[in-house]
Enzyme design. Structure first.
Site, PDB file in Angstrom:
ATOM      1  N   GLY A 123      58.776 -11.422 -26.051  1.00  0.00           N
ATOM      2  CA  GLY A 123      58.480 -10.715 -27.233  1.00  0.00           C
ATOM      3  C   GLY A 123      59.380  -9.381 -27.149  1.00  0.00           C
ATOM      4  O   GLY A 123      59.120  -8.142 -27.953  1.00  0.00           O
TER       5      GLY A 123
ATOM      6  N   PRO B  35      60.868 -14.177 -21.982  1.00  0.00           N
ATOM      7  CA  PRO B  35      61.836 -13.862 -22.789  1.00  0.00           C
ATOM      8  C   PRO B  35      62.690 -14.319 -23.186  1.00  0.00           C
ATOM      9  O   PRO B  35      63.604 -15.208 -22.659  1.00  0.00           O
ATOM     10  CB  PRO B  35      62.220 -12.146 -21.520  1.00  0.00           C
ATOM     11  CG  PRO B  35      62.583 -13.150 -21.306  1.00  0.00           C
ATOM     12  CD  PRO B  35      61.599 -13.863 -20.912  1.00  0.00           C
ATOM     13  N   GLY B  36      62.728 -14.539 -24.191  1.00  0.00           N
ATOM     14  CA  GLY B  36      64.207 -15.185 -25.429  1.00  0.00           C
ATOM     15  C   GLY B  36      64.957 -13.914 -26.115  1.00  0.00           C
ATOM     16  O   GLY B  36      66.196 -13.768 -25.330  1.00  0.00           O
ATOM     17  N   ARG B  37      64.871 -13.326 -27.392  1.00  0.00           N
ATOM     18  CA  ARG B  37      65.480 -12.908 -27.396  1.00  0.00           C
ATOM     19  C   ARG B  37      66.815 -11.589 -27.036  1.00  0.00           C
ATOM     20  O   ARG B  37      67.437 -11.228 -26.499  1.00  0.00           O
ATOM     21  CB  ARG B  37      64.689 -11.704 -28.207  1.00  0.00           C
ATOM     22  CG  ARG B  37      65.781 -10.729 -29.762  1.00  0.00           C
ATOM     23  CD  ARG B  37      64.803  -9.632 -30.683  1.00  0.00           C
ATOM     24  NE  ARG B  37      63.344 -10.415 -31.293  1.00  0.00           N
ATOM     25  CZ  ARG B  37      63.605 -11.177 -32.446  1.00  0.00           C
ATOM     26  NH1 ARG B  37      64.505 -11.331 -33.597  1.00  0.00           N
ATOM     27  NH2 ARG B  37      62.117 -11.694 -32.814  1.00  0.00           N
TER      28      ARG B  37
ATOM     29  N   ARG C  79      67.311 -15.005 -40.552  1.00  0.00           N
ATOM     30  CA  ARG C  79      66.679 -13.594 -40.138  1.00  0.00           C
ATOM     31  C   ARG C  79      66.641 -12.468 -41.328  1.00  0.00           C
ATOM     32  O   ARG C  79      65.275 -12.629 -41.249  1.00  0.00           O
ATOM     33  CB  ARG C  79      67.246 -13.286 -38.743  1.00  0.00           C
ATOM     34  CG  ARG C  79      67.089 -14.229 -37.960  1.00  0.00           C
ATOM     35  CD  ARG C  79      67.171 -13.167 -36.091  1.00  0.00           C
ATOM     36  NE  ARG C  79      65.888 -13.042 -36.010  1.00  0.00           N
ATOM     37  CZ  ARG C  79      65.871 -11.200 -36.313  1.00  0.00           C
ATOM     38  NH1 ARG C  79      66.878 -10.618 -36.873  1.00  0.00           N
ATOM     39  NH2 ARG C  79      64.814 -10.839 -36.200  1.00  0.00           N
TER      40      ARG C  79
ATOM     41  N   TYR D  71      63.238 -12.673 -42.521  1.00  0.00           N
ATOM     42  CA  TYR D  71      62.508 -11.603 -42.136  1.00  0.00           C
ATOM     43  C   TYR D  71      62.003 -10.083 -42.481  1.00  0.00           C
ATOM     44  O   TYR D  71      62.820  -9.106 -41.955  1.00  0.00           O
ATOM     45  CB  TYR D  71      61.730 -11.270 -40.493  1.00  0.00           C
ATOM     46  CG  TYR D  71      61.977 -12.927 -40.166  1.00  0.00           C
ATOM     47  CD1 TYR D  71      60.689 -13.831 -39.806  1.00  0.00           C
ATOM     48  CD2 TYR D  71      63.138 -14.011 -39.460  1.00  0.00           C
ATOM     49  CE1 TYR D  71      60.555 -14.922 -38.784  1.00  0.00           C
ATOM     50  CE2 TYR D  71      63.045 -14.807 -38.572  1.00  0.00           C
ATOM     51  CZ  TYR D  71      61.989 -15.340 -38.435  1.00  0.00           C
ATOM     52  OH  TYR D  71      61.409 -16.248 -37.657  1.00  0.00           O
TER      53      TYR D  71
ATOM     54  N   CYS E 155      73.579 -21.102 -52.674  1.00  0.00           N
ATOM     55  CA  CYS E 155      72.910 -20.751 -54.238  1.00  0.00           C
ATOM     56  C   CYS E 155      71.547 -20.027 -53.591  1.00  0.00           C
ATOM     57  O   CYS E 155      70.445 -20.439 -54.715  1.00  0.00           O
ATOM     58  CB  CYS E 155      72.742 -22.232 -54.801  1.00  0.00           C
ATOM     59  SG  CYS E 155      73.972 -22.492 -54.834  1.00  0.00           S
ATOM     60  N   GLU E 156      71.186 -18.967 -53.815  1.00  0.00           N
ATOM     61  CA  GLU E 156      69.616 -18.776 -53.669  1.00  0.00           C
ATOM     62  C   GLU E 156      69.637 -17.285 -53.745  1.00  0.00           C
ATOM     63  O   GLU E 156      70.861 -16.412 -52.885  1.00  0.00           O
ATOM     64  CB  GLU E 156      68.923 -19.133 -52.330  1.00  0.00           C
ATOM     65  CG  GLU E 156      69.126 -20.429 -51.958  1.00  0.00           C
ATOM     66  CD  GLU E 156      67.406 -20.862 -51.590  1.00  0.00           C
ATOM     67  OE1 GLU E 156      66.727 -19.425 -52.191  1.00  0.00           O
ATOM     68  OE2 GLU E 156      66.757 -22.226 -51.442  1.00  0.00           O
TER      69      GLU E 156
HETATM   70  N1  LLP Z   1      57.005 -17.255 -25.486  1.00  0.00           N
HETATM   71  C1  LLP Z   1      55.859 -17.741 -26.359  1.00  0.00           C
HETATM   72  C2  LLP Z   1      55.188 -18.366 -26.313  1.00  0.00           C
HETATM   73  C3  LLP Z   1      56.844 -17.384 -27.610  1.00  0.00           C
HETATM   74  O1  LLP Z   1      56.571 -18.328 -29.182  1.00  0.00           O
HETATM   75  C4  LLP Z   1      58.158 -16.446 -27.967  1.00  0.00           C
HETATM   76  C5  LLP Z   1      58.630 -16.477 -29.352  1.00  0.00           C
HETATM   77  C6  LLP Z   1      58.548 -16.749 -26.814  1.00  0.00           C
HETATM   78  C7  LLP Z   1      58.146 -16.504 -25.484  1.00  0.00           C
HETATM   79  C8  LLP Z   1      60.179 -15.730 -27.126  1.00  0.00           C
HETATM   80  O2  LLP Z   1      60.075 -14.795 -27.285  1.00  0.00           O
HETATM   81  P1  LLP Z   1      61.059 -13.137 -27.995  1.00  0.00           P
HETATM   82  O3  LLP Z   1      61.319 -13.058 -26.358  1.00  0.00           O
HETATM   83  O4  LLP Z   1      62.299 -13.560 -28.067  1.00  0.00           O
HETATM   84  O5  LLP Z   1      60.409 -12.533 -28.833  1.00  0.00           O
HETATM   85  N2  LLP Z   1      62.531 -16.201 -35.234  1.00  0.00           N
HETATM   86  C9  LLP Z   1      62.079 -15.089 -35.239  1.00  0.00           C
HETATM   87  C10 LLP Z   1      61.486 -15.293 -33.634  1.00  0.00           C
HETATM   88  C11 LLP Z   1      60.190 -15.857 -33.504  1.00  0.00           C
HETATM   89  C12 LLP Z   1      59.717 -16.342 -31.925  1.00  0.00           C
HETATM   90  C13 LLP Z   1      58.611 -17.133 -31.780  1.00  0.00           C
HETATM   91  N3  LLP Z   1      58.428 -17.069 -30.554  1.00  0.00           N
HETATM   92  C14 LLP Z   1      62.986 -14.361 -35.472  1.00  0.00           C
HETATM   93  O6  LLP Z   1      64.199 -14.332 -35.061  1.00  0.00           O
HETATM   94  O7  LLP Z   1      62.706 -12.256 -35.276  1.00  0.00           O
END
Ligand code: LLP
Length: 450
Positions: free
Chosen positions: A260, A310-312, A348, A352, A378-379
């Site tokens: 997150g 962490p992902g993002r 995105r 969002y 086409c949107e």
């Molecule tokens: N752990 C869980 C259980 C999650 O559901 C997620 C993301 C993460 C970790 C990783 O979160 P991050 O560190 O990336 O914030 N598509 C959306 C974001 C969806 C996130 C879903 N879950 C966007 O483009 O903003």
């Protein structure tokens, strides 16, 4: 929180040393945008556009920086594969020592294909199927993050039938406000995720009765693109009493506080001015160091291993989407700059109202003008910028949509029968196509006419 008088953005007032490290390695040299040592105009000439480009060194730097900030904790970073699941990205993070947080059998397959160790994989998701649970158990994953009681029973039954013990953590929903977009906020009780804090002890007691489960940890995740440390600290503090009691009663070994950590989208490049990184107006809303400072004091006394997902943060600022202007169209109300990338490539903004900075690959010196930057789909939702000041662009000018490394390619679709884009990984002066552009044949692969 105090705000800069000039920009209105929050500024650090807590007397901590600010961290001026750049968040990515995209910058202008001789008026042309580069990724590390690679001229993106030259790259685009060869790959064509649209195309995704990732900076390996930025991803590595992000991993190392977060890992260093978390050093006071016995910790494991499980990269959230959903953010960007290209094999080359997974391989890069695996080499750094990352584990992986997966949400499907497909992501497990990718991790294994990239040489990742299933024993460092946590498996999240509200709808794990029997096949997925079986595959994960056979692979020997680190743990399941269980989202409901029926899932607990299902995992127990499957583990029993395989003669295995399933390592589990329960995802506990702390009911805190992550202060982020409603579609990516997950830690409130109105969200579908996890089990409420009030019921967690009861659910663990039930889990302890199930013979084929190994109660290994506790997990929480409150949302994504969180720009302040406080919600993380609040969630951690709310769960600490539960975690202590589970540690004492069942000997659990870890506490995962999810992912997150947010990134800077607005602006991500600021015209490549290096001085900007040093200025008080730099929108450093959260850094790994701020994040660690808020949570380490709460988590360290638990004496448990702490997991992060962490992902993002790892990949978001490390990627851009390159695109080429096709037409410029003006009507009495607006100027539309129409580019060859669309909402099917980067959803995105449509989904969002996500902000991605739009910059020209070659600096123009022209005064910015207000325009919409839109795609070919086409949107009306197919836009990248609305009523935004962007340097005026002409047909065949190339642009980069910044900070597109996370939830970019992975959320792409073939809508409008548009082939999926290539992905390119830059490493210093070298670049490699790490996913080929789909062909027209790929579009109809697997289809038939009866
Ligand atoms: N752990 C869980 C259980 C999650 O559901 C997620 C993301 C993460 C970790 C990783 O979160 P991050 O560190 O990336 O914030 N598509 C959306 C974001 C969806 C996130 C879903 N879950 C966007 O483009 O903003």
């Amino acid at each position: 929180m105090a705000r800069s008088r000039k920009s209105g953005r929050p500024i650090d007032t807590k007397g901590r040393q600010p961290h001026f490290l750049p968040v990515h390695l995209f910058s202008y040299h001789d008026g042309v945008l580069h990724c590390e040592g690679v001229n993106l105009e030259e790259l685009a000439d060869q790959t064509g556009t649209p195309a995704y480009v990732y900076s390996a060194e930025t991803i590595r730097g992000n991993f190392r920086r977060l890992d260093a900030a978390l050093k006071p904790l016995d910790h494991l970073i499980c990269y959230a594969v959903k953010a960007n699941s290209n094999l080359a990205v997974l391989d890069l993070l695996r080499r750094e020592g990352a584990g992986f947080d997966i949400v499907s059998e497909g992501e497990l397959f990718r991790v294994q294909r990239a040489g990742g160790d299933p024993a460092k994989c946590t498996f999240a998701g509200v709808a794990k199927t029997a096949d997925e649970i079986t595959a994960a158990l056979r692979a020997g994953i680190h743990s399941f993050n269980v989202e409901s009681e029926p899932e607990l029973e299902r995992i127990n039954d499957i583990a029993g039938s395989l003669g295995l013990k399933a390592p589990i953590a329960v995802r506990v929903n702390p009911d805190v406000d992550a202060k982020t977009h409603k579609y990516i906020s997950t830690g409130k009780s109105l969200n579908k995720f996890g089990i409420g804090l009030d019921r967690a002890a009861e659910v663990y007691a039930r889990a302890a009765e199930l013979p084929h489960l190994h109660l290994r940890g506790v997990q929480t995740h409150i949302g994504s693109q969180i720009l302040e440390p406080e919600p993380f600290a609040e969630a951690a503090a709310k769960l600490v009493p539960l975690v202590e009691s589970l540690r004492d009663s069942y000997g659990i070994e870890f506490f995962s506080i999810g992912g997150g950590v947010g990134i800077v989208y607005d602006p991500a490049l600021a015209s490549g001015d290096p001085a900007w990184w040093q200025s008080a107006d730099h929108p450093r809303r959260i850094t790994p160091e701020d994040y660690a400072a808020a949570i380490v004091p709460i988590l360290q006394p638990l004496g448990l291993r702490i997991l992060f997902e962490p992902g993002r943060f790892m990949v978001g600022n490390a990627g851009v989407l390159l695109s080429t202007v096709q037409y410029v169209k003006t009507n009495p109300a607006k100027t539309f700059t129409i580019v060859d990338a669309g909402m099917n490539d980067l959803i995105r903004p449509a989904l969002y109202e996500g902000y991605h900075e739009v910059v020209p690959l070659r600096q123009t010196g022209r005064e910015p003008a207000v325009m919409d930057v839109v795609g070919p789909v086409c949107e009306s939702g197919d836009f990248f910028a609305q009523d935004r000041e962007v340097p005026p662009l002409a047909e065949n000018d190339r642009i980069a949509l910044m900070s597109a490394g996370a939830y970019g390619f992975v959320m792409a679709s073939n809508y409008n029968s548009r082939p999926l884009l290539p992905e390119v990984l830059v490493e210093g002066e070298k670049w490699t196509v790490v996913r080929q552009r789909q062909t027209l044949e790929d579009l109809v692969q697997g289809e038939s006419i009866p």
